[in-house]
Write a protein that holds these residues in place. Structure first.
Motif, PDB file in Angstrom:
ATOM      1  N   SER A  55       0.802  -1.095   0.035  1.00  0.00           N
ATOM      2  CA  SER A  55      -0.090  -0.064   0.026  1.00  0.00           C
ATOM      3  C   SER A  55       0.904   1.350  -0.064  1.00  0.00           C
ATOM      4  O   SER A  55       2.087   1.375   0.559  1.00  0.00           O
ATOM      5  N   HIS A  56       0.165   2.095  -0.627  1.00  0.00           N
ATOM      6  CA  HIS A  56       0.928   3.638  -0.602  1.00  0.00           C
ATOM      7  C   HIS A  56       0.325   4.294   0.758  1.00  0.00           C
ATOM      8  O   HIS A  56       0.734   5.337   0.889  1.00  0.00           O
ATOM      9  N   ASP A  57      -0.836   3.950   1.113  1.00  0.00           N
ATOM     10  CA  ASP A  57      -1.489   4.576   2.379  1.00  0.00           C
ATOM     11  C   ASP A  57      -0.695   3.987   3.382  1.00  0.00           C
ATOM     12  O   ASP A  57      -1.015   3.112   4.311  1.00  0.00           O
ATOM     13  N   LEU A  58       0.420   4.926   3.740  1.00  0.00           N
ATOM     14  CA  LEU A  58       1.351   4.506   5.148  1.00  0.00           C
ATOM     15  C   LEU A  58       0.274   4.560   6.294  1.00  0.00           C
ATOM     16  O   LEU A  58       0.772   3.716   7.305  1.00  0.00           O
ATOM     17  N   THR A  59      -0.591   5.424   6.589  1.00  0.00           N
ATOM     18  CA  THR A  59      -1.318   5.413   7.771  1.00  0.00           C
ATOM     19  C   THR A  59      -1.833   3.998   7.757  1.00  0.00           C
ATOM     20  O   THR A  59      -1.766   3.376   9.005  1.00  0.00           O
ATOM     21  N   SER A  60      -2.544   3.509   6.888  1.00  0.00           N
ATOM     22  CA  SER A  60      -3.052   2.114   7.079  1.00  0.00           C
ATOM     23  C   SER A  60      -2.314   1.098   7.158  1.00  0.00           C
ATOM     24  O   SER A  60      -2.345   0.244   8.264  1.00  0.00           O
ATOM     25  N   ILE A  61      -1.130   1.226   6.545  1.00  0.00           N
ATOM     26  CA  ILE A  61      -0.314  -0.067   6.546  1.00  0.00           C
ATOM     27  C   ILE A  61       0.415   0.173   8.063  1.00  0.00           C
ATOM     28  O   ILE A  61       0.719  -1.041   8.534  1.00  0.00           O
TER      29      ILE A  61
END
Lengths: 238, 327
Positions: free
Chosen positions: A195-201
């Motif tokens: 994922s590029h969504d670092l918050t979620s990852i």
């Protein structure tokens, strides 16, 4: 007995002169969510394609529950217990949602009525039941991502490869997706999550690998990787 | 967000469930169609027109197995038809078999050829279409170059007294029933769902546990079987053919157009497409014999422009509730 579900050993994939994945090794344990991050073109999707058999690797080995699956075809790997979603959602666009979810169940001995019931139940879990008679192409991008997740759940795999599951998904659908992922982890399913969504990852991952130009440049717990100067340099430059 | 396609299943009684209604409509259609065709000789109807009607429905439906369900468009589809005709002719003229045994021999030849060229299914899209067309041309050339005692050389094969319009006609009714029953089975079967998944996204289907190679091979062989049977039965009906007529690329073109005009991917589409266009073609030919091809071509262009998914496909797109009642 080892609780390692997926073991990738020195995996290499070349496209002509370009080495997209260069001697990558990683492992995913039972019930673990392993995150894989990296800038565009780092080789994350290529690595996933090698793991699920879409690409034939040039070197190295992929082992699932200690069995070599490196040379197996995607459908053999799927039936061995590896499910995946795609970066750009790939639903069966001219099939209704029930049929979309029945596809991973077609190889089973269950009756057609049972398959339909299971597919409907799967749609209920992700909030798409009302749209069950619509075609895949009639869903929004976010709904297609949810449909893909529901479809992969139908396969009941041990390991789920999620390629950018949150990209282009609105917050309410994202919440449903996060709930499903956490629910599956509680059921001891393992994940390799790109994922590029670092918050979620960062929120989801138990262990993190950082890929840059086809090579693993860092790995460890989220807080260690977050502060690793090599990672910061790869993401932000000097 | 998508508009919800509503369901009436919850309010309907058990016997009115859409899947049951769908099957009832389909089987009623088969019964009416077969009754209409089977009684044509007793009504002194134009047998050639009825035969042509059944032949094109069967060819369009069999093409639908591989093109509509699995998404592989074979531009060389005529090869199966041609091999079916020649296999039948050789079995009758050279081996001395009765024609009713010759037709299955022709079908076996077509299916054997389909197996031989099955590796071409590894290609996709336009690459598969072009390779398929090339294979049909090669097939025509090879048959033309075979010894005269086997294939009749440039004169082709004349079945003489063996040819029988009446028996050939009824044989076509049987083949029509076979293809329609197979189409309805395929539309409801797990193989049909697997093929549609392959059509929509081959990699995603593969990643969901579908054995792509095996599934598409089954569709390919089914398509080849019925197209070869049509070739053999057409030889039975007409009695004479050569490599120009048996491997005429127009057979593929018409089959594709009829199937697309009705709508690929449903059992009903090719039946409607072939039925409507063969009838319209006949009407235009009667009214404007000189302008026949021009007007038919114009109609097809208009149809493709305004109903790109075919008559049935476009209706299902416009009225989504119909999907649940169309086989």
């Amino acid at each position: 007995m080892s609780d390692t579900v997926l073991e990738v050993q020195a995996l290499t994939k070349r496209f002509g002169g370009l080495v997209a994945v260069d001697g990558v090794s990683l492992e995913v344990r039972k019930g673990q969510i392993v995150g894989l991050i990296g800038i565009n073109g780092a080789g994350k999707t290529t690595l996933m394609n090698c793991v699920n058999g879409i690409y034939r690797s040039d070197d190295g080995q992929v082992r699932l529950n200690n069995a070599d699956i490196t040379r197996k075809t995607p459908h053999e790997i799927a039936l061995a217990g590896v499910g995946r979603t795609f970066q750009v959602p790939r639903t069966f666009r001219r099939m209704d949602l029930i049929d979309n979810l029945m596809v991973p169940l077609l190889h089973t001995d269950a009756s057609d009525a049972d398959l339909t019931a299971r597919a409907e139940d799967g749609l209920r879990q992700v909030g798409l039941y009302e749209l069950r008679h619509n075609h895949g192409e009639e869903l929004s991008g976010g709904q297609q991502k949810l449909l893909e997740l529901a479809r992969v759940i139908m396969l009941d795999p041990e390991l789920i490869l999620l390629d950018e599951p949150f990209a282009g998904v609105n917050p309410s659908l994202c919440r449903i997706m996060l709930q499903q992922i956490e629910k599956l982890r509680d059921a001891s399913k393992s994940f390799l999550l790109v994922s590029h969504d670092l918050t979620s990852i960062y929120r989801l991952s138990d262990h993190l690998y950082v890929l840059n130009q086809g090579e693993i440049i860092a790995e460890g717990l989220v807080e260690d990787v977050q502060n690793d100067p090599v990672v910061i340099e790869a993401y932000l430059g000097n | 967000m998508a508009n919800v396609v509503t369901s009436s299943a919850s309010s309907a009684g058990h016997w009115l469930r859409p899947d049951i209604v769908r099957q009832l409509i389909w089987y009623l259609l088969i019964v009416v169609l077969v009754f209409w065709c089977i009684t044509a000789p007793s009504r002194d109807a134009n047998l050639s027109l009825y035969f042509s009607f059944m032949m094109w429905i069967t060819l369009a439906s069999s093409l639908n197995f591989i093109a509509g369900f699995a998404g592989y468009m074979p531009f060389g589809f005529v090869a199966f038809y041609g091999l079916g005709a020649y296999g039948t002719g050789i079995a009758v003229k050279v081996l001395g078999l009765p024609i009713w045994l010759g037709v299955p021999c022709g079908a076996a030849l077509g299916v054997a050829f389909a197996l031989l060229v099955a590796p071409s299914l590894r290609l996709a899209g336009i690459y598969f279409a072009i390779v398929s067309l090339s294979l049909a041309i090669i097939c025509q050339r090879v048959v033309a170059l075979l010894p005269e005692w086997l294939t009749g050389g440039s004169l082709g094969i004349n079945l003489g007294v063996v040819a029988d319009r009446e028996h050939g006609y009824y044989a076509m009714v049987l083949v029509l029933v076979g293809v329609l029953v197979t189409a309805s089975w395929l539309a409801r079967s797990r193989l049909g769902k697997a093929l549609k998944a392959i059509r929509d996204d081959v990699e995603a289907a593969d990643a969901m546990g579908i054995d792509v190679a095996r599934s598409r091979l089954k569709a390919w062989l089914l398509a080849a079987l019925f197209a070869s049977l049509v070739g053999g039965v057409d030889a039975w009906f007409t009695g004479a053919f050569d490599t120009q007529t048996a491997f005429d690329v127009l057979v593929t073109a018409k089959t594709v157009i009829y199937a697309m005009a009705g709508g690929l991917g449903t059992a009903l589409g090719p039946v409607v497409g072939a039925g409507v266009l063969v009838w319209v073609d006949d009407q235009i030919w009667r009214a404007f014999p000189v302008l026949n091809n021009f007007l038919l071509g114009l109609l097809i262009v208009v149809l493709i422009l305004f109903a790109p998914r075919g008559i049935v496909g476009s209706l299902m797109q416009r009225f989504p509730r119909l999907r649940r009642y169309v086989m």
